[in-house]
Design a protein around this motif. Structure first.
Motif, PDB file in Angstrom:
ATOM      1  N   LEU A   1     -31.844 -13.945  -7.191  1.00 29.30           N
ATOM      2  CA  LEU A   1     -32.369 -13.332  -7.351  1.00 29.30           C
ATOM      3  C   LEU A   1     -33.591 -14.797  -6.709  1.00 29.30           C
ATOM      4  O   LEU A   1     -34.991 -14.361  -6.508  1.00 29.30           O
ATOM      5  N   GLY A   2     -33.555 -15.534  -6.436  1.00 29.13           N
ATOM      6  CA  GLY A   2     -34.267 -16.938  -6.258  1.00 29.13           C
ATOM      7  C   GLY A   2     -34.205 -16.993  -4.556  1.00 29.13           C
ATOM      8  O   GLY A   2     -35.219 -16.775  -4.322  1.00 29.13           O
ATOM      9  N   ARG A   3     -34.473 -16.049  -3.551  1.00 33.47           N
ATOM     10  CA  ARG A   3     -34.040 -15.256  -2.727  1.00 33.47           C
ATOM     11  C   ARG A   3     -35.114 -15.024  -2.734  1.00 33.47           C
ATOM     12  O   ARG A   3     -35.392 -13.664  -2.786  1.00 33.47           O
ATOM     13  N   ASN A   4     -36.177 -15.073  -1.215  1.00 32.92           N
ATOM     14  CA  ASN A   4     -37.140 -14.387  -1.132  1.00 32.92           C
ATOM     15  C   ASN A   4     -36.850 -14.484   0.850  1.00 32.92           C
ATOM     16  O   ASN A   4     -38.076 -15.486   0.653  1.00 32.92           O
ATOM     17  N   PHE A   5     -36.939 -13.836   1.260  1.00 34.16           N
ATOM     18  CA  PHE A   5     -37.406 -13.077   2.641  1.00 34.16           C
ATOM     19  C   PHE A   5     -37.305 -12.320   2.894  1.00 34.16           C
ATOM     20  O   PHE A   5     -36.736 -10.760   2.426  1.00 34.16           O
ATOM     21  N   PRO A   6     -37.371 -11.854   4.816  1.00 31.81           N
ATOM     22  CA  PRO A   6     -38.184 -10.877   4.962  1.00 31.81           C
ATOM     23  C   PRO A   6     -36.539  -9.474   4.809  1.00 31.81           C
ATOM     24  O   PRO A   6     -35.912 -10.095   5.546  1.00 31.81           O
ATOM     25  N   GLY A   7     -36.143  -8.770   4.052  1.00 37.12           N
ATOM     26  CA  GLY A   7     -34.512  -8.202   4.487  1.00 37.12           C
ATOM     27  C   GLY A   7     -33.976  -8.268   3.109  1.00 37.12           C
ATOM     28  O   GLY A   7     -32.667  -7.847   3.201  1.00 37.12           O
ATOM     29  N   VAL A   8     -34.319  -9.385   2.085  1.00 37.25           N
ATOM     30  CA  VAL A   8     -33.406  -9.842   1.036  1.00 37.25           C
ATOM     31  C   VAL A   8     -33.401  -8.594   0.353  1.00 37.25           C
ATOM     32  O   VAL A   8     -31.743  -8.442   0.189  1.00 37.25           O
ATOM     33  N   ASP A   9     -33.556  -7.653   0.137  1.00 41.08           N
ATOM     34  CA  ASP A   9     -33.993  -6.810  -0.900  1.00 41.08           C
ATOM     35  C   ASP A   9     -32.735  -5.529   0.419  1.00 41.08           C
ATOM     36  O   ASP A   9     -31.988  -5.256  -0.779  1.00 41.08           O
ATOM     37  N   ARG A  10     -33.256  -5.503   1.263  1.00 40.76           N
ATOM     38  CA  ARG A  10     -31.611  -4.190   1.550  1.00 40.76           C
ATOM     39  C   ARG A  10     -30.079  -5.190   1.384  1.00 40.76           C
ATOM     40  O   ARG A  10     -29.557  -4.014   1.642  1.00 40.76           O
ATOM     41  N   ILE A  11     -30.516  -6.642   1.996  1.00 41.26           N
ATOM     42  CA  ILE A  11     -28.800  -6.658   1.884  1.00 41.26           C
ATOM     43  C   ILE A  11     -28.685  -6.899  -0.078  1.00 41.26           C
ATOM     44  O   ILE A  11     -26.890  -6.598   0.174  1.00 41.26           O
ATOM     45  N   ARG A  12     -29.664  -6.481  -0.646  1.00 43.29           N
ATOM     46  CA  ARG A  12     -29.277  -6.817  -2.272  1.00 43.29           C
ATOM     47  C   ARG A  12     -29.031  -5.638  -1.866  1.00 43.29           C
ATOM     48  O   ARG A  12     -27.136  -4.655  -2.901  1.00 43.29           O
ATOM     49  N   GLU A  13     -29.561  -3.844  -1.583  1.00 43.49           N
ATOM     50  CA  GLU A  13     -29.012  -3.169  -1.640  1.00 43.49           C
ATOM     51  C   GLU A  13     -27.616  -2.884  -1.302  1.00 43.49           C
ATOM     52  O   GLU A  13     -26.805  -2.362  -1.996  1.00 43.49           O
ATOM     53  N   LEU A  14     -27.621  -3.324  -0.246  1.00 43.83           N
ATOM     54  CA  LEU A  14     -25.832  -2.905   0.384  1.00 43.83           C
ATOM     55  C   LEU A  14     -25.290  -3.707  -0.290  1.00 43.83           C
ATOM     56  O   LEU A  14     -23.724  -2.804  -0.429  1.00 43.83           O
ATOM     57  N   ALA A  15     -25.588  -4.883  -1.521  1.00 41.79           N
ATOM     58  CA  ALA A  15     -24.231  -5.011  -1.656  1.00 41.79           C
ATOM     59  C   ALA A  15     -23.790  -4.218  -2.737  1.00 41.79           C
ATOM     60  O   ALA A  15     -22.916  -4.937  -3.291  1.00 41.79           O
ATOM     61  N   GLU A  16     -24.067  -3.481  -4.020  1.00 42.67           N
ATOM     62  CA  GLU A  16     -24.411  -2.701  -5.045  1.00 42.67           C
ATOM     63  C   GLU A  16     -22.983  -2.089  -4.107  1.00 42.67           C
ATOM     64  O   GLU A  16     -22.176  -1.385  -4.824  1.00 42.67           O
ATOM     65  N   GLU A  17     -23.053  -1.502  -2.629  1.00 44.73           N
ATOM     66  CA  GLU A  17     -22.064  -0.379  -2.338  1.00 44.73           C
ATOM     67  C   GLU A  17     -21.080  -0.800  -1.383  1.00 44.73           C
ATOM     68  O   GLU A  17     -19.918  -0.119  -1.640  1.00 44.73           O
ATOM     69  N   ASN A  18     -21.359  -1.908  -0.421  1.00 48.06           N
ATOM     70  CA  ASN A  18     -20.072  -2.429   0.454  1.00 48.06           C
ATOM     71  C   ASN A  18     -20.474  -4.011   0.930  1.00 48.06           C
ATOM     72  O   ASN A  18     -20.829  -4.395   1.302  1.00 48.06           O
ATOM     73  N   LEU A  19     -19.772  -4.981   0.033  1.00 48.27           N
ATOM     74  CA  LEU A  19     -20.239  -6.164   0.663  1.00 48.27           C
ATOM     75  C   LEU A  19     -19.573  -6.473   2.035  1.00 48.27           C
ATOM     76  O   LEU A  19     -20.114  -7.095   2.437  1.00 48.27           O
ATOM     77  N   GLU A  20     -19.168  -5.894   2.868  1.00 46.23           N
ATOM     78  CA  GLU A  20     -19.003  -6.217   4.109  1.00 46.23           C
ATOM     79  C   GLU A  20     -20.615  -5.629   5.377  1.00 46.23           C
ATOM     80  O   GLU A  20     -21.221  -6.532   6.131  1.00 46.23           O
ATOM     81  N   LYS A  21     -20.811  -4.574   4.674  1.00 44.47           N
ATOM     82  CA  LYS A  21     -21.930  -4.021   5.211  1.00 44.47           C
ATOM     83  C   LYS A  21     -23.218  -5.224   5.354  1.00 44.47           C
ATOM     84  O   LYS A  21     -24.128  -5.091   5.939  1.00 44.47           O
ATOM     85  N   ALA A  22     -23.086  -5.342   3.468  1.00 43.28           N
ATOM     86  CA  ALA A  22     -23.968  -6.638   3.324  1.00 43.28           C
ATOM     87  C   ALA A  22     -24.207  -7.291   4.419  1.00 43.28           C
ATOM     88  O   ALA A  22     -25.262  -8.517   4.459  1.00 43.28           O
ATOM     89  N   LEU A  23     -22.760  -7.799   3.900  1.00 47.23           N
ATOM     90  CA  LEU A  23     -22.805  -9.527   4.905  1.00 47.23           C
ATOM     91  C   LEU A  23     -23.264  -9.411   6.472  1.00 47.23           C
ATOM     92  O   LEU A  23     -24.117 -10.223   7.301  1.00 47.23           O
ATOM     93  N   ILE A  24     -23.191  -8.409   6.535  1.00 51.12           N
ATOM     94  CA  ILE A  24     -23.704  -8.231   8.514  1.00 51.12           C
ATOM     95  C   ILE A  24     -24.756  -8.078   8.833  1.00 51.12           C
ATOM     96  O   ILE A  24     -25.160  -8.324   9.399  1.00 51.12           O
ATOM     97  N   CYS A  25     -24.969  -7.337   7.713  1.00 52.20           N
ATOM     98  CA  CYS A  25     -26.702  -7.236   7.102  1.00 52.20           C
ATOM     99  C   CYS A  25     -27.337  -8.514   6.911  1.00 52.20           C
ATOM    100  O   CYS A  25     -28.223  -9.056   7.749  1.00 52.20           O
TER     101      CYS A  25
END
Length: 190
Positions: A133-157
């Motif tokens: 939660l301390g991370r703040n960079f462009p696109g981090v919210d999208r990576i967090r959203e993907l982390a709720e659904e799919n670990l691999e997709k979030a990591l690729i992002c």
């Protein structure tokens, strides 16, 4: 393990600024949450996250000396020096802190770069480092959203974000990060 969790917390937190320690705490919390979500061992996730930045604030001369003295992936010295602390952290965790669990050590070792055929624990700690939660960079919210659904997709992002940033900065890209990304894509396509 030579030391209790509390002793490790005291030793590691004392080696870094308070802001970085808050990041480590965030990675620990996020790693445990991801471990529970995706079926990994929460205790291993917590330990690897606790250890992941233990050498981050060592002087660069000390990091380079440890790399050379112990023959730890000397090719890393050809890339961004921010990569060194992961390899050194794994080495110190084993040699000085008595961590013998290879899965934990590898999660520390590859938390910045990833690797081909990452283990579940590798993925969790690497991703938690991106999205705590301390991370703040462009696109981090999208990576967090993907982390709720799919670990691999979030990591690729996350890797895409890192590679894009390095390209924009005109920096050299560590090949293992590209290999890790490609490996995750192949894993998703299988």
């Amino acid at each position: 393990m030579k030391y209790s969790r509390e002793q490790l917390i005291t030793m590691i937190s004392g080696q870094m600024p308070e802001k970085r320690w808050r990041h480590v705490e965030g990675v620990m919390t996020t790693s445990v949450s991801l471990a529970k979500r995706y079926g990994a061992d929460p205790e291993k996730a917590d330990l690897a996250a606790l250890l992941h930045d233990l050498a981050k604030f060592w002087p660069m001369e000390r990091q380079e000396a440890v790399m050379l003295e112990h023959g730890l992936q000397p090719e890393l010295l050809q890339y961004d020096r921010q990569l060194l602390h992961a390899e050194i952290g794994a080495y110190v965790a084993e040699q000085e802190y008595g961590i013998q669990d290879e899965e934990v050590l590898n999660a520390v070792r590859y938390h910045t770069s990833g690797r081909e055929q990452m283990t579940l624990l590798d993925k969790i700690v690497c991703l938690a480092d991106y999205i705590e939660l301390g991370r703040n960079f462009p696109g981090v919210d999208r990576i967090r959203e993907l982390a709720e659904e799919n670990l691999e997709k979030a990591l690729i992002c996350g890797f895409d974000s890192t590679i894009s940033f390095l390209l924009q900065q005109g920096k050299i890209i560590f090949p293992l990060t590209v290999i890790a990304r490609n490996s995750l894509i192949r894993e998703l396509n299988e």
